[in-house]
Design an enzyme around this catalytic site. Sequence first.
Site, PDB file in Angstrom:
ATOM      1  N   THR A  14      37.414  40.444  41.360  1.00  0.00           N
ATOM      2  CA  THR A  14      38.451  41.160  42.100  1.00  0.00           C
ATOM      3  C   THR A  14      39.766  40.386  42.175  1.00  0.00           C
ATOM      4  OG1 THR A  14      37.705  40.282  44.236  1.00  0.00           O
ATOM      5  CG2 THR A  14      36.708  42.339  43.495  1.00  0.00           C
ATOM      6  N   ASP A  15      40.813  41.110  42.550  1.00  0.00           N
ATOM      7  CA  ASP A  15      42.139  40.502  42.698  1.00  0.00           C
ATOM      8  C   ASP A  15      42.480  40.351  44.185  1.00  0.00           C
ATOM      9  OD1 ASP A  15      42.826  43.063  43.583  1.00  0.00           O
ATOM     10  OD2 ASP A  15      43.919  43.583  41.757  1.00  0.00           O
ATOM     11  N   ALA A  16      43.716  39.986  44.475  1.00  0.00           N
ATOM     12  CA  ALA A  16      44.138  39.763  45.860  1.00  0.00           C
ATOM     13  C   ALA A  16      44.052  41.030  46.710  1.00  0.00           C
ATOM     14  CB  ALA A  16      45.560  39.212  45.886  1.00  0.00           C
TER      15      ALA A  16
END
Length: 148
Positions: A14-16
């Site tokens: 996942t990303d931020a």
Amino acid sequence: MPFTYHRTINFQDTDAAGVVYFANILSICHEGYEASLRTSGISLKEFFTNPSMAFPIVHASVDFLRPLFCGAQVIISLVPQKIGAEKFEINYEIYLADVLVAKAVTRHVCIDANTRSKQELSMEIIQWLDGYRKDTEEVERRKAREVV
């Protein structure tokens, strides 16, 4: 029947914003591709380290239909198809439960690893592709309906 690969979305995927980072979905699809080869009896060590031939990805695309979050249990359904004497593509559909959340395509070309020139697909890959021939026809019908 398409090949199915089960995968849990990990935090590292996942990303931020907390959703799967766009490039990681291709990595997850590639895991399914490798599992399909392995299930078909192809040695991954020999396939990916064979000094005489390689199968680089020359095109990739992804359509995201819904976000995927950490912990999601997804199913990657994939169908490879021969599209020429020296190339094939893989159509992926990523599902969360019964909901289609992403679609992807990777196109691969068979090359001589030393000269980097195109060469015909190996018999091993042709046999792998032939195992999905009926599914390929269904994928083509679905693509045709999407265009209309």
